[in-house]
Design a protein around this motif. Sequence first.
Motif, PDB file in Angstrom:
ATOM      1  N   UNK A  38     156.159  67.697  78.042  1.00 41.00           N
ATOM      2  CA  UNK A  38     157.607  67.625  78.204  1.00 41.00           C
ATOM      3  C   UNK A  38     157.902  66.990  79.565  1.00 41.00           C
ATOM      4  N   UNK A  39     159.005  66.276  79.654  1.00 41.80           N
ATOM      5  CA  UNK A  39     159.464  65.704  80.929  1.00 41.80           C
ATOM      6  C   UNK A  39     160.789  66.359  81.298  1.00 41.80           C
ATOM      7  N   UNK A  40     160.881  66.883  82.520  1.00 36.14           N
ATOM      8  CA  UNK A  40     162.130  67.460  83.020  1.00 36.14           C
ATOM      9  C   UNK A  40     162.619  66.604  84.183  1.00 36.14           C
ATOM     10  N   UNK A  41     163.838  66.125  84.101  1.00 39.51           N
ATOM     11  CA  UNK A  41     164.418  65.388  85.224  1.00 39.51           C
ATOM     12  C   UNK A  41     165.468  66.284  85.878  1.00 39.51           C
ATOM     13  N   UNK A  42     165.375  66.345  87.210  1.00 37.47           N
ATOM     14  CA  UNK A  42     166.175  67.311  87.977  1.00 37.47           C
ATOM     15  C   UNK A  42     167.404  66.631  88.575  1.00 37.47           C
ATOM     16  N   UNK A  43     168.541  66.886  87.944  1.00 37.79           N
ATOM     17  CA  UNK A  43     169.802  66.303  88.407  1.00 37.79           C
ATOM     18  C   UNK A  43     170.543  67.218  89.379  1.00 37.79           C
ATOM     19  N   UNK A  44     169.975  68.408  89.643  1.00 46.34           N
ATOM     20  CA  UNK A  44     170.614  69.309  90.608  1.00 46.34           C
ATOM     21  C   UNK A  44     170.137  69.004  92.024  1.00 46.34           C
ATOM     22  N   UNK A  45     168.831  69.131  92.240  1.00 47.24           N
ATOM     23  CA  UNK A  45     168.286  68.899  93.577  1.00 47.24           C
ATOM     24  C   UNK A  45     167.585  67.550  93.698  1.00 47.24           C
ATOM     25  N   UNK A  46     167.399  66.846  92.580  1.00 48.82           N
ATOM     26  CA  UNK A  46     166.711  65.565  92.606  1.00 48.82           C
ATOM     27  C   UNK A  46     167.648  64.402  92.899  1.00 48.82           C
ATOM     28  N   UNK A  47     167.063  63.204  92.934  1.00 51.17           N
ATOM     29  CA  UNK A  47     167.789  62.007  93.374  1.00 51.17           C
ATOM     30  C   UNK A  47     168.356  61.180  92.227  1.00 51.17           C
ATOM     31  N   UNK A  48     168.344  61.716  91.023  1.00 46.56           N
ATOM     32  CA  UNK A  48     168.828  60.949  89.870  1.00 46.56           C
ATOM     33  C   UNK A  48     170.325  60.688  89.966  1.00 46.56           C
ATOM     34  N   UNK A  49     170.716  59.504  89.534  1.00 46.68           N
ATOM     35  CA  UNK A  49     172.125  59.162  89.398  1.00 46.68           C
ATOM     36  C   UNK A  49     172.419  58.984  87.910  1.00 46.68           C
ATOM     37  N   UNK A  61     159.317  57.390  75.038  1.00 44.22           N
ATOM     38  CA  UNK A  61     158.715  58.693  75.279  1.00 44.22           C
ATOM     39  C   UNK A  61     157.675  59.055  74.217  1.00 44.22           C
ATOM     40  N   UNK A  62     157.626  58.288  73.146  1.00 46.17           N
ATOM     41  CA  UNK A  62     156.613  58.536  72.116  1.00 46.17           C
ATOM     42  C   UNK A  62     156.621  59.963  71.610  1.00 46.17           C
ATOM     43  N   UNK A  63     157.783  60.556  71.508  1.00 45.67           N
ATOM     44  CA  UNK A  63     157.888  61.924  70.987  1.00 45.67           C
ATOM     45  C   UNK A  63     157.810  63.008  72.048  1.00 45.67           C
ATOM     46  N   UNK A  64     157.541  62.649  73.308  1.00 43.60           N
ATOM     47  CA  UNK A  64     157.514  63.664  74.378  1.00 43.60           C
ATOM     48  C   UNK A  64     158.936  64.165  74.621  1.00 43.60           C
ATOM     49  N   UNK A  65     159.169  65.478  74.504  1.00 42.27           N
ATOM     50  CA  UNK A  65     160.537  66.002  74.679  1.00 42.27           C
ATOM     51  C   UNK A  65     161.036  65.830  76.111  1.00 42.27           C
ATOM     52  N   UNK A  66     162.354  65.703  76.243  1.00 43.01           N
ATOM     53  CA  UNK A  66     162.982  65.524  77.552  1.00 43.01           C
ATOM     54  C   UNK A  66     164.033  66.606  77.797  1.00 43.01           C
ATOM     55  N   UNK A  67     164.078  67.061  79.048  1.00 35.99           N
ATOM     56  CA  UNK A  67     165.087  68.031  79.473  1.00 35.99           C
ATOM     57  C   UNK A  67     165.731  67.514  80.753  1.00 35.99           C
ATOM     58  N   UNK A  68     167.042  67.637  80.857  1.00 34.90           N
ATOM     59  CA  UNK A  68     167.737  67.380  82.117  1.00 34.90           C
ATOM     60  C   UNK A  68     168.155  68.716  82.712  1.00 34.90           C
ATOM     61  N   UNK A  69     167.644  69.015  83.921  1.00 35.18           N
ATOM     62  CA  UNK A  69     168.142  70.172  84.657  1.00 35.18           C
ATOM     63  C   UNK A  69     169.399  69.670  85.393  1.00 35.18           C
ATOM     64  N   UNK A  70     170.532  70.262  85.031  1.00 26.54           N
ATOM     65  CA  UNK A  70     171.820  69.732  85.460  1.00 26.54           C
ATOM     66  C   UNK A  70     172.261  70.285  86.804  1.00 26.54           C
ATOM     67  N   UNK A  71     173.221  69.582  87.407  1.00 31.33           N
ATOM     68  CA  UNK A  71     173.732  70.004  88.715  1.00 31.33           C
ATOM     69  C   UNK A  71     174.613  71.244  88.603  1.00 31.33           C
ATOM     70  N   UNK A  72     175.298  71.381  87.466  1.00 33.72           N
ATOM     71  CA  UNK A  72     176.200  72.521  87.288  1.00 33.72           C
ATOM     72  C   UNK A  72     176.507  72.695  85.807  1.00 33.72           C
TER      73      UNK A  72
END
Length: 248
Positions: A38-49, A61-72
């Motif tokens: 699984x891939x988690x992208x951190x939109x709370x403390x990370x640098x994603x825009x 992603x070839x079927x790899x699940x994705x999660x966004x950890x949100x800012x709020x």
Amino acid sequence: TEPGLKAALRRKPGVGAFWFALGAPVLVEIALTAKPDCVIIDLQHGLWTRVSVEAVLGLDFGGVPTIARLADDTHTAIGAALDAGVEGVLIPLVESAAQAAACVAAAHYPPHGHRSGGGIRPVIQGFPGHVAGARARTAVGIMIETAAGVEAVEAIAATPGLDFVFIGTNDLAISLGCFPQADAGHEAACQRILRACQAVGVPCGIFTGNATDAARRLGEGYALSVAASDLGLAMAGFPAAKAALTSA
Ligand code: 3PY
Ligand code: MG
């Protein structure tokens, strides 16, 4: 095996995720060659825009699940991440069942909630098909990471439509006054959260900082843990390279 994040969270031995804070799609592209669970992208403390989130979700992603950890917990944050194409949204700092129910409602289109239809990827991939498939695909997770959240965890875990719970171990330690050295009270809180989730059949994940801890937590019955992060690997790797250079 059944595709998708919701199914993966219910398979043994659970999901060992990679966590991305540095906001660089190319780091996720490199990590995907290792076939993470699984891939988690951190939109709370990370640098994603918003733009880099859209870009990273354009990778294969070839079927790899994705999660966004949100800012709020706003419907803007929840809707934008889902429009970009993540399967799972993970909302930080949830402290009541009412707040968890509002998160679930924000993640689903009517009649199940009040997510707004639109975005770029949903439209270019076929808007009617996107809307029709969204409810089955979308996984809503909330984070328990404060003393107040722990006190309400039995009610929160029972929220209809909630797909998973995730323990933010660092904030939990800060909230409980035992940061950075998690103590017995911290571990008891984690176990209370895990038991509350297991009682209602909701997968429970926990933040970990390395593969050893991640595997141990999956062995304890957690459904999701974090085996590596881009920040952690960079912070370990560069000093190790410098030390090896110096001692060569
Ligand atoms: C926490 O540990 O508080 C998190 O939010 C995960 O990094
Ligand atoms: Mg946190």
